[in-house]
Design a protein around this motif. Sequence first.
Motif, PDB file in Angstrom:
ATOM      1  N   GLN A 168     124.747  40.929  35.163  1.00 62.87           N
ATOM      2  CA  GLN A 168     126.125  40.760  34.717  1.00 62.87           C
ATOM      3  C   GLN A 168     127.029  41.745  35.428  1.00 62.87           C
ATOM      4  O   GLN A 168     128.085  41.380  35.937  1.00 62.87           O
ATOM      5  CB  GLN A 168     126.207  40.970  33.208  1.00 62.87           C
ATOM      6  CG  GLN A 168     125.597  39.783  32.476  1.00 62.87           C
ATOM      7  CD  GLN A 168     125.340  40.082  31.038  1.00 62.87           C
ATOM      8  OE1 GLN A 168     125.883  41.057  30.521  1.00 62.87           O
ATOM      9  NE2 GLN A 168     124.546  39.250  30.381  1.00 62.87           N
ATOM     10  N   ALA A 169     126.573  42.996  35.491  1.00 70.10           N
ATOM     11  CA  ALA A 169     127.407  44.014  36.101  1.00 70.10           C
ATOM     12  C   ALA A 169     127.653  43.689  37.563  1.00 70.10           C
ATOM     13  O   ALA A 169     128.799  43.708  38.020  1.00 70.10           O
ATOM     14  CB  ALA A 169     126.738  45.379  35.988  1.00 70.10           C
ATOM     15  N   GLN A 170     126.597  43.334  38.252  1.00 67.09           N
ATOM     16  CA  GLN A 170     126.728  43.116  39.687  1.00 67.09           C
ATOM     17  C   GLN A 170     127.518  41.851  39.966  1.00 67.09           C
ATOM     18  O   GLN A 170     128.388  41.853  40.838  1.00 67.09           O
ATOM     19  CB  GLN A 170     125.337  42.988  40.336  1.00 67.09           C
ATOM     20  CG  GLN A 170     124.413  44.154  40.093  1.00 67.09           C
ATOM     21  CD  GLN A 170     124.920  45.399  40.781  1.00 67.09           C
ATOM     22  OE1 GLN A 170     125.676  45.314  41.731  1.00 67.09           O
ATOM     23  NE2 GLN A 170     124.525  46.563  40.278  1.00 67.09           N
ATOM     24  N   LEU A 171     127.218  40.808  39.241  1.00 67.16           N
ATOM     25  CA  LEU A 171     127.860  39.537  39.546  1.00 67.16           C
ATOM     26  C   LEU A 171     129.353  39.586  39.278  1.00 67.16           C
ATOM     27  O   LEU A 171     130.125  38.938  39.965  1.00 67.16           O
ATOM     28  CB  LEU A 171     127.199  38.408  38.753  1.00 67.16           C
ATOM     29  CG  LEU A 171     125.907  37.902  39.411  1.00 67.16           C
ATOM     30  CD1 LEU A 171     125.292  36.824  38.554  1.00 67.16           C
ATOM     31  CD2 LEU A 171     126.203  37.359  40.794  1.00 67.16           C
ATOM     32  N   ALA A 172     129.712  40.353  38.274  1.00 62.35           N
ATOM     33  CA  ALA A 172     131.145  40.484  37.995  1.00 62.35           C
ATOM     34  C   ALA A 172     131.864  41.017  39.225  1.00 62.35           C
ATOM     35  O   ALA A 172     132.968  40.597  39.547  1.00 62.35           O
ATOM     36  CB  ALA A 172     131.368  41.414  36.808  1.00 62.35           C
ATOM     37  N   GLN A 173     131.223  41.932  39.926  1.00 62.70           N
ATOM     38  CA  GLN A 173     131.854  42.488  41.121  1.00 62.70           C
ATOM     39  C   GLN A 173     131.757  41.549  42.306  1.00 62.70           C
ATOM     40  O   GLN A 173     132.648  41.507  43.141  1.00 62.70           O
ATOM     41  CB  GLN A 173     131.161  43.798  41.494  1.00 62.70           C
ATOM     42  CG  GLN A 173     131.475  44.909  40.517  1.00 62.70           C
ATOM     43  CD  GLN A 173     130.751  46.179  40.928  1.00 62.70           C
ATOM     44  OE1 GLN A 173     129.808  46.130  41.696  1.00 62.70           O
ATOM     45  NE2 GLN A 173     131.221  47.292  40.396  1.00 62.70           N
ATOM     46  N   ASN A 174     130.663  40.810  42.358  1.00 64.86           N
ATOM     47  CA  ASN A 174     130.372  40.083  43.590  1.00 64.86           C
ATOM     48  C   ASN A 174     130.920  38.669  43.617  1.00 64.86           C
ATOM     49  O   ASN A 174     130.800  37.994  44.619  1.00 64.86           O
ATOM     50  CB  ASN A 174     128.859  39.989  43.796  1.00 64.86           C
ATOM     51  CG  ASN A 174     128.310  41.324  44.232  1.00 64.86           C
ATOM     52  OD1 ASN A 174     129.052  42.101  44.810  1.00 64.86           O
ATOM     53  ND2 ASN A 174     127.049  41.572  43.930  1.00 64.86           N
ATOM     54  N   GLU A 175     131.479  38.247  42.544  1.00 71.42           N
ATOM     55  CA  GLU A 175     131.841  36.835  42.457  1.00 71.42           C
ATOM     56  C   GLU A 175     132.728  36.334  43.581  1.00 71.42           C
ATOM     57  O   GLU A 175     132.512  35.222  44.053  1.00 71.42           O
ATOM     58  CB  GLU A 175     132.489  36.552  41.114  1.00 71.42           C
ATOM     59  CG  GLU A 175     131.778  35.426  40.438  1.00 71.42           C
ATOM     60  CD  GLU A 175     132.003  35.402  38.962  1.00 71.42           C
ATOM     61  OE1 GLU A 175     131.774  34.380  38.379  1.00 71.42           O
ATOM     62  OE2 GLU A 175     132.437  36.426  38.408  1.00 71.42           O
ATOM     63  N   PRO A 176     133.672  37.122  44.058  1.00 68.19           N
ATOM     64  CA  PRO A 176     134.501  36.591  45.133  1.00 68.19           C
ATOM     65  C   PRO A 176     133.708  36.191  46.378  1.00 68.19           C
ATOM     66  O   PRO A 176     134.128  35.269  47.059  1.00 68.19           O
ATOM     67  CB  PRO A 176     135.441  37.742  45.474  1.00 68.19           C
ATOM     68  CG  PRO A 176     135.399  38.668  44.323  1.00 68.19           C
ATOM     69  CD  PRO A 176     134.161  38.407  43.564  1.00 68.19           C
ATOM     70  N   GLN A 177     132.641  36.825  46.693  1.00 70.77           N
ATOM     71  CA  GLN A 177     131.972  36.527  47.967  1.00 70.77           C
ATOM     72  C   GLN A 177     130.471  36.311  47.812  1.00 70.77           C
ATOM     73  O   GLN A 177     129.667  37.060  48.357  1.00 70.77           O
ATOM     74  CB  GLN A 177     132.188  37.673  48.940  1.00 70.77           C
ATOM     75  CG  GLN A 177     131.992  39.014  48.265  1.00 70.77           C
ATOM     76  CD  GLN A 177     132.688  40.097  49.022  1.00 70.77           C
ATOM     77  OE1 GLN A 177     133.115  39.907  50.121  1.00 70.77           O
ATOM     78  NE2 GLN A 177     132.835  41.254  48.432  1.00 70.77           N
ATOM     79  N   PRO A 178     130.042  35.320  47.135  1.00 73.14           N
ATOM     80  CA  PRO A 178     128.585  35.088  47.026  1.00 73.14           C
ATOM     81  C   PRO A 178     128.020  34.336  48.228  1.00 73.14           C
ATOM     82  O   PRO A 178     126.841  34.293  48.419  1.00 73.14           O
ATOM     83  CB  PRO A 178     128.457  34.238  45.765  1.00 73.14           C
ATOM     84  CG  PRO A 178     129.775  33.554  45.658  1.00 73.14           C
ATOM     85  CD  PRO A 178     130.806  34.304  46.434  1.00 73.14           C
ATOM     86  N   LYS A 179     128.938  33.700  49.010  1.00 69.75           N
ATOM     87  CA  LYS A 179     128.435  32.777  50.026  1.00 69.75           C
ATOM     88  C   LYS A 179     127.629  33.449  51.147  1.00 69.75           C
ATOM     89  O   LYS A 179     126.529  32.980  51.448  1.00 69.75           O
ATOM     90  CB  LYS A 179     129.601  31.966  50.606  1.00 69.75           C
ATOM     91  CG  LYS A 179     129.238  30.487  50.689  1.00 69.75           C
ATOM     92  CD  LYS A 179     130.346  29.664  51.251  1.00 69.75           C
ATOM     93  CE  LYS A 179     131.462  29.404  50.252  1.00 69.75           C
ATOM     94  NZ  LYS A 179     132.625  28.713  50.828  1.00 69.75           N
ATOM     95  N   ALA A 238     125.065  44.342  45.822  1.00 66.05           N
ATOM     96  CA  ALA A 238     125.970  45.443  45.507  1.00 66.05           C
ATOM     97  C   ALA A 238     126.359  46.167  46.791  1.00 66.05           C
ATOM     98  O   ALA A 238     127.535  46.480  47.017  1.00 66.05           O
ATOM     99  CB  ALA A 238     125.293  46.414  44.543  1.00 66.05           C
ATOM    100  N   HIS A 239     125.366  46.389  47.629  1.00 67.85           N
ATOM    101  CA  HIS A 239     125.610  47.131  48.863  1.00 67.85           C
ATOM    102  C   HIS A 239     126.612  46.400  49.742  1.00 67.85           C
ATOM    103  O   HIS A 239     127.564  46.972  50.255  1.00 67.85           O
ATOM    104  CB  HIS A 239     124.287  47.306  49.605  1.00 67.85           C
ATOM    105  CG  HIS A 239     124.413  48.048  50.884  1.00 67.85           C
ATOM    106  ND1 HIS A 239     124.701  49.394  50.917  1.00 67.85           N
ATOM    107  CD2 HIS A 239     124.333  47.641  52.166  1.00 67.85           C
ATOM    108  CE1 HIS A 239     124.771  49.780  52.178  1.00 67.85           C
ATOM    109  NE2 HIS A 239     124.555  48.727  52.964  1.00 67.85           N
ATOM    110  N   LEU A 240     126.427  45.069  49.890  1.00 66.01           N
ATOM    111  CA  LEU A 240     127.311  44.296  50.746  1.00 66.01           C
ATOM    112  C   LEU A 240     128.686  44.139  50.107  1.00 66.01           C
ATOM    113  O   LEU A 240     129.696  44.114  50.789  1.00 66.01           O
ATOM    114  CB  LEU A 240     126.695  42.920  51.005  1.00 66.01           C
ATOM    115  CG  LEU A 240     125.481  42.971  51.939  1.00 66.01           C
ATOM    116  CD1 LEU A 240     124.723  41.664  51.881  1.00 66.01           C
ATOM    117  CD2 LEU A 240     125.934  43.274  53.354  1.00 66.01           C
ATOM    118  N   GLY A 241     128.698  44.010  48.804  1.00 66.63           N
ATOM    119  CA  GLY A 241     129.964  43.795  48.098  1.00 66.63           C
ATOM    120  C   GLY A 241     130.852  45.017  48.122  1.00 66.63           C
ATOM    121  O   GLY A 241     132.071  44.905  48.178  1.00 66.63           O
ATOM    122  N   LEU A 242     130.277  46.190  48.102  1.00 65.44           N
ATOM    123  CA  LEU A 242     131.106  47.413  47.992  1.00 65.44           C
ATOM    124  C   LEU A 242     131.732  47.857  49.310  1.00 65.44           C
ATOM    125  O   LEU A 242     131.325  47.450  50.349  1.00 65.44           O
ATOM    126  CB  LEU A 242     130.246  48.558  47.465  1.00 65.44           C
ATOM    127  CG  LEU A 242     130.011  48.469  45.958  1.00 65.44           C
ATOM    128  CD1 LEU A 242     129.031  49.556  45.510  1.00 65.44           C
ATOM    129  CD2 LEU A 242     131.319  48.585  45.198  1.00 65.44           C
TER     130      LEU A 242
END
Lengths: 242, 185
Positions: A168-179, A238-242
């Motif tokens: 939940q924590a990670q996906l909340a941050q990553n939602e804009p760019q899952p592709k 998380a690493h890629l998203g941040l």
Amino acid sequence: MKYEEAHIEDMLRRFMKGETTLEEERRLADYFAAAPSIPHRWRAFAVLFTGIDGGALESAGPAQPVEKPGRRRVWLKVAGVAAVLCLCYVLGSVAWHADEHAIDANAAMATATAERPSAPASDHQPAASSASPTTAPQAAIPPQTSSHARHKRALARHTEEASHKQDQAQLAQNEPQPKPQSERQREAPSAPLSDSDASDLTDHIVSAAFTYSEHSQLDERAIRGRDRVRARVMEQYAHLGL
Amino acid sequence: MMDEQTYIALVPTVRHVVLREAARYLPDEDDAADVAQEVMLKLWQLRGTLSGDKKMLYAYATVLSRNLCLNRLKAKRRHPLLRLHHSDADEGDCAEEAAYVPATPGPDVALEAREAYSLCQKAVRQLPEKWRIILHMRSEQHMETDDIARALGTTAGAVRGMLSKARARLLTLINQQNEIRRSTH
């Protein structure tokens, strides 16, 4: 007669020491060949002298090594058993490790691909929908009284919860760019796929993985492996998203 | 072909060669002497088939000696744990046998000559070759102790010792055969 016996006795003693002359030995041989009654204690001598007189030394043929082959065969047997044990050990350990890898890899595929459809759902429980099918066999097990099973379930639940929170924590941050990540997970064919192709492919893999996980009895090890992979994937996200 | 006189003339040299070769392989002097004795016995038995060439004889004696040494070393090495037992048994029972006049509990029935012969033959078959050769020299060829000593390059005393051991071993084997025969009846 007594005198003769004593004489023979003396000659026999010297015969055994190798000290008799040829003449004495001939007399001994004559005695044993001709004597009407031979005292009990000289039976073996009688056999020796009559046998040698009869030519036993000439006719015996070459000496035969009696023990050798048996000894070698015992050694071979021991070696054979040891070799078989070694082989069993090696094969067993190879099979065991291969099994472990296979389960890990399957679990990894299931989790990695399960992330994909959960992303567009965009509600706040994306991982729950992805996790519930894979844990279905585990949940379907009726409550058991054995402590082992209890521990297994407790452990599974524990890791499950931990990974849910992480999800939940990670996906909340990553939602804009899952592709881009999902394309990475799909072990990247050389030509880039269109979005609909990609989602078809992932659906296919997901359904295959689910049927696999339902038909095979995933044990504790598999679940732990799956969770481990999931955690690693989440880390990368998380690493890629941040 | 080599006739007896020529062979006996060569014996001291041959024995020297054999002993030296054996000493290269076996650290123990007695062991080496043992091997040399065995080689000399074999050579004596084969003297009719040896070629007249001196050098060939030496070479053959050397090879024979080396092979016997290697056999001996291998036998000792084969079971490291049994090695002590092995060497003990080998020497101990020879020393014992030499002084031992067996009391022979024979069968109750008097042996017929024929039976005695087959019994003796069985025992001889199990007798080590070296003992068989020396007994043959003595009992079949009727050689004097000194002649045997000359043929083998040893002393008369050594020959008496060998005869003694050979006879003791043969008697023990005969007794064993006797036991076997009685237990099967």
